[in-house]
Scaffold this motif. Structure first.
Motif, PDB file in Angstrom:
ATOM      1  N   ASP A   1       0.871  -1.121   0.089  1.00 25.07           N
ATOM      2  CA  ASP A   1       0.152   0.041  -0.014  1.00 25.07           C
ATOM      3  C   ASP A   1       0.703   1.360   0.136  1.00 25.07           C
ATOM      4  N   LYS A   2       0.810   2.074  -0.865  1.00 19.90           N
ATOM      5  CA  LYS A   2       1.751   2.996  -1.375  1.00 19.90           C
ATOM      6  C   LYS A   2       1.187   4.447  -1.074  1.00 19.90           C
ATOM      7  N   ILE A   3       0.106   4.451  -0.410  1.00 16.16           N
ATOM      8  CA  ILE A   3      -0.608   5.594  -0.039  1.00 16.16           C
ATOM      9  C   ILE A   3       0.378   6.665   1.155  1.00 16.16           C
ATOM     10  N   SER A   4       0.356   7.716   0.983  1.00 18.34           N
ATOM     11  CA  SER A   4       1.055   8.561   1.892  1.00 18.34           C
ATOM     12  C   SER A   4      -0.190   9.322   2.650  1.00 18.34           C
ATOM     13  N   LYS A   5       0.209   9.449   4.086  1.00 18.81           N
ATOM     14  CA  LYS A   5      -0.859  10.100   4.876  1.00 18.81           C
ATOM     15  C   LYS A   5       0.136  11.198   5.402  1.00 18.81           C
ATOM     16  N   THR A   6      -0.466  12.521   5.215  1.00 24.34           N
ATOM     17  CA  THR A   6       0.322  13.558   5.640  1.00 24.34           C
ATOM     18  C   THR A   6      -0.557  14.297   6.938  1.00 24.34           C
ATOM     19  N   TYR A   7       0.145  14.851   7.929  1.00 30.03           N
ATOM     20  CA  TYR A   7      -0.485  15.429   9.312  1.00 30.03           C
ATOM     21  C   TYR A   7       0.392  16.831   9.349  1.00 30.03           C
ATOM     22  N   THR A   8      -0.488  17.811   9.817  1.00 28.67           N
ATOM     23  CA  THR A   8       0.071  19.062  10.316  1.00 28.67           C
ATOM     24  C   THR A   8      -0.435  19.377  11.536  1.00 28.67           C
ATOM     25  N   TYR A   9       0.146  20.107  12.595  1.00 30.48           N
ATOM     26  CA  TYR A   9       0.002  20.263  13.996  1.00 30.48           C
ATOM     27  C   TYR A   9      -0.137  21.625  14.327  1.00 30.48           C
ATOM     28  N   ASP A  10      -0.626  21.828  15.772  1.00 27.78           N
ATOM     29  CA  ASP A  10      -0.486  23.431  16.043  1.00 27.78           C
ATOM     30  C   ASP A  10       0.777  23.497  16.942  1.00 27.78           C
TER      31      ASP A  10
ATOM     32  N   GLU B   1      -9.070   3.406  19.711  1.00 28.78           N
ATOM     33  CA  GLU B   1      -9.018   4.428  20.662  1.00 28.78           C
ATOM     34  C   GLU B   1      -7.686   4.869  20.720  1.00 28.78           C
ATOM     35  N   PHE B   2      -6.701   4.402  20.128  1.00 26.98           N
ATOM     36  CA  PHE B   2      -5.203   4.843  20.235  1.00 26.98           C
ATOM     37  C   PHE B   2      -4.649   4.953  18.838  1.00 26.98           C
ATOM     38  N   SER B   3      -4.590   6.072  18.345  1.00 28.77           N
ATOM     39  CA  SER B   3      -4.133   6.501  17.119  1.00 28.77           C
ATOM     40  C   SER B   3      -2.705   6.616  17.235  1.00 28.77           C
ATOM     41  N   PHE B   4      -2.051   5.987  16.099  1.00 25.93           N
ATOM     42  CA  PHE B   4      -0.444   6.434  15.877  1.00 25.93           C
ATOM     43  C   PHE B   4      -0.205   7.915  16.495  1.00 25.93           C
ATOM     44  N   GLU B   5      -0.815   8.817  15.632  1.00 23.13           N
ATOM     45  CA  GLU B   5      -0.557  10.073  15.936  1.00 23.13           C
ATOM     46  C   GLU B   5      -0.683  11.028  17.338  1.00 23.13           C
ATOM     47  N   SER B   6      -1.251  10.110  18.212  1.00 24.03           N
ATOM     48  CA  SER B   6      -1.625  10.644  19.603  1.00 24.03           C
ATOM     49  C   SER B   6      -0.286  10.699  20.437  1.00 24.03           C
ATOM     50  N   ILE B   7       0.899  10.219  19.628  1.00 19.84           N
ATOM     51  CA  ILE B   7       2.175  10.195  20.553  1.00 19.84           C
ATOM     52  C   ILE B   7       2.863  11.609  20.211  1.00 19.84           C
ATOM     53  N   SER B   8       2.136  12.388  19.323  1.00 13.98           N
ATOM     54  CA  SER B   8       2.750  13.646  18.793  1.00 13.98           C
ATOM     55  C   SER B   8       2.842  14.617  20.076  1.00 13.98           C
ATOM     56  N   TYR B   9       3.599  15.735  20.105  1.00 16.60           N
ATOM     57  CA  TYR B   9       3.866  16.597  20.978  1.00 16.60           C
ATOM     58  C   TYR B   9       2.783  17.564  20.990  1.00 16.60           C
ATOM     59  N   ASN B  10       2.332  17.799  19.787  1.00 15.05           N
ATOM     60  CA  ASN B  10       1.598  19.014  19.517  1.00 15.05           C
ATOM     61  C   ASN B  10       0.070  18.316  18.965  1.00 15.05           C
ATOM     62  N   ASN B  11      -1.114  19.000  18.916  1.00 19.63           N
ATOM     63  CA  ASN B  11      -2.363  18.593  18.507  1.00 19.63           C
ATOM     64  C   ASN B  11      -2.540  18.460  16.825  1.00 19.63           C
ATOM     65  N   GLU B  12      -2.873  17.432  16.676  1.00 13.36           N
ATOM     66  CA  GLU B  12      -3.278  17.288  15.111  1.00 13.36           C
ATOM     67  C   GLU B  12      -4.234  18.054  14.450  1.00 13.36           C
ATOM     68  N   MET B  13      -3.952  18.900  13.496  1.00 14.99           N
ATOM     69  CA  MET B  13      -4.776  19.637  12.969  1.00 14.99           C
ATOM     70  C   MET B  13      -5.480  19.357  11.677  1.00 14.99           C
ATOM     71  N   ASN B  14      -4.751  18.819  10.698  1.00 12.19           N
ATOM     72  CA  ASN B  14      -5.048  18.313   9.455  1.00 12.19           C
ATOM     73  C   ASN B  14      -4.453  16.913   9.085  1.00 12.19           C
ATOM     74  N   PHE B  15      -5.470  16.212   8.531  1.00 11.88           N
ATOM     75  CA  PHE B  15      -5.092  14.816   7.853  1.00 11.88           C
ATOM     76  C   PHE B  15      -5.085  15.028   6.296  1.00 11.88           C
ATOM     77  N   SER B  16      -4.200  14.614   5.697  1.00 15.19           N
ATOM     78  CA  SER B  16      -4.227  14.756   4.116  1.00 15.19           C
ATOM     79  C   SER B  16      -3.717  13.719   3.656  1.00 15.19           C
ATOM     80  N   PRO B  17      -4.519  12.645   2.889  1.00 16.26           N
ATOM     81  CA  PRO B  17      -4.121  11.302   2.357  1.00 16.26           C
ATOM     82  C   PRO B  17      -3.745  11.705   0.698  1.00 16.26           C
ATOM     83  N   SER B  18      -2.990  10.759   0.068  1.00 16.01           N
ATOM     84  CA  SER B  18      -2.614  10.891  -1.269  1.00 16.01           C
ATOM     85  C   SER B  18      -3.483  10.107  -2.189  1.00 16.01           C
ATOM     86  N   SER B  19      -4.616   9.462  -1.296  1.00 14.60           N
ATOM     87  CA  SER B  19      -5.445   8.727  -2.272  1.00 14.60           C
ATOM     88  C   SER B  19      -6.890   9.164  -1.879  1.00 14.60           C
TER      89      SER B  19
END
Length: 287
Positions: free
Chosen positions: A190-199, A230-248
Motif C-alpha cells: 500500500d503506497k498511500i502517503s498520509k500527511t499530518y499538520t499540527y498546532d 481508541e489509540f491513534s498512531f499520531e497521539s504520541i505527537s507533542y502537539n495537537n493534530e490539525m489536518n490529515f491529508s491522504p494521497s488517495s
C-alpha cells in the motif's frame, strides 16, 4: 564556609519543595458528540463520554456500550472490558509488560459474527527491532500477521510486513518533525502517503496515552494502534493534530480547530471530515 554550605542546602530543599508542589495537568472528563449526516437529513448522533481518575481513563461510555479500564501495580494499562447494555456481548483486552515496562503481549477476546475469537499479539525485542506476530484462534494456519518495527532514538521509524515465505509485502516509513508524526510513507504494498499538520500547543492525546502506557508510550502506541481504534498512531505527537491529508481518495481528509486554556492544552476541538458527512465536537475538562 559552613554558612554558605548551609544556605546551599536550604536553597536545594526549597527548590525541591516548589517542584513537589507543582501539580501535573490531569484530565477529568472528555465529552464527544459525533454526527453522521450520511443516512438522514438530521444525522445520526453518537455521544461518547470519557471519565478519568487520577489522570487515567476509568470508563468510556456511549448510549449502549461501556468500557472499563484497569491498571497494574506499576500504573500501566492492564485490561479493558467492553459491555453492551442489555446484552451478553463482551470484549476483553489484556496487556502484558516485561520488567522494563515494554509491552510483550496483547490479547483481545471478541465476537465476530457467530465466531468467538481470541487474537494474540506477541512482541519480541531484538536490539532496535521489534518482531510482532499475530495469531487468531479461528485461523487454521494460525499466523495472521508477521510484522517488524524498527526503532531509532526511541521512536518507531519503519513497519515491515512479511508473508508466510518471509517475503516483504508491505513497508511504511514514518517521518517526524519537532516530535510530531508528520507523514506515513507507503514504500511497498500500500503506497498511500498520509500527511499530518499540527498546532504549536500541548497535545491532549499525548497526555492520555502517556498516562496509560508510561515512559514507553512512543513505541507502544504505534504498535497498539493497529489493533485498538481508541489509540491513534499520531497521539504520541507533542502537539495537537490539525489536518490529515491522504494521497488517495480512498481515504477522507480531516481538519480540526481547537480552543485552549491558559496552560496551552485544548478545551475544545471541532473536527470535520472534508466530505462534510461526519462532524465531531469534543470538550476537555481538567482537574
Amino acid at each position: 564556609m559552613k554558612k554558605i554550605y548551609f544556605f546551599a542546602i536550604i536553597a536545594m530543599i526549597s527548590t525541591g519543595l516548589l517542584h513537589s508542589q507543582e501539580s501535573p495537568v490531569r484530565l477529568k472528563q472528555i465529552n464527544v458528540i459525533k454526527t453522521n449526516y450520511q443516512n438522514s437529513k438530521d444525522g445520526e448522533i453518537v455521544n461518547k463520554t470519557f471519565l478519568f481518575k487520577d489522570g487515567k481513563i476509568e470508563t468510556i461510555t456511549t448510549s449502549d456500550v461501556i468500557q472499563h479500564f484497569f491498571y497494574n501495580t506499576r500504573g500501566l494499562l492492564d485490561m479493558t472490558v467492553k459491555d453492551k447494555i442489555g446484552s451478553d456481548w463482551k470484549e476483553v483486552v489484556n496487556y502484558t509488560y516485561d520488567a522494563d515496562n515494554q509491552i510483550t503481549k496483547f490479547i483481545k477476546k471478541y465476537q465476530e459474527g457467530p465466531d468467538y475469537i481470541t487474537k494474540v499479539v506477541t512482541f519480541g525485542y531484538d536490539g532496535a527491532r521489534i518482531k510482532v506476530a499475530t495469531k487468531k484462534s479461528t485461523n487454521h494456519q494460525n499466523l495472521v500477521d508477521d510484522i517488524e518495527y524498527l526503532v531509532e532514538n526511541g521512536i518507531v521509524v519503519r513497519r515491515t510486513s512479511r508473508d508466510k515465505s518471509k517475503a516483504i509485502i508491505g513497508k511504511i516509513e514514518y517521518v517526524y518533525v519537532n516530535d510530531n508524526v508528520v507523514k506515513h510513507k507507503g514504500l511497498v504494498g500500500d503506497k498511500i502517503s498520509k500527511t499530518y499538520t499540527y498546532d504549536d500547543k500541548k497535545s491532549v492525546n499525548a497526555l492520555i496515552v502517556q498516562s496509560l502506557f508510561g515512559d514507553n508510550y512512543k513505541v507502544i502506541v504505534p504498535m497498539i494502534s493497529y489493533h485498538e481504534d481508541e489509540f491513534s498512531f499520531e497521539s504520541i505527537s507533542y502537539n495537537n493534530e490539525m489536518n490529515f491529508s491522504p494521497s488517495s481518495t480512498a481515504l477522507v481528509a480531516v481538519s480540526k480547530k481547537y480552543k485552549y486554556n491558559k496552560l496551552d492544552y485544548p478545551i475544545s476541538c471541532s473536527q470535520i471530515e472534508e466530505n462534510g458527512i461526519v462532524k465531531t465536537e469534543k470538550s476537555f475538562i481538567y482537574e
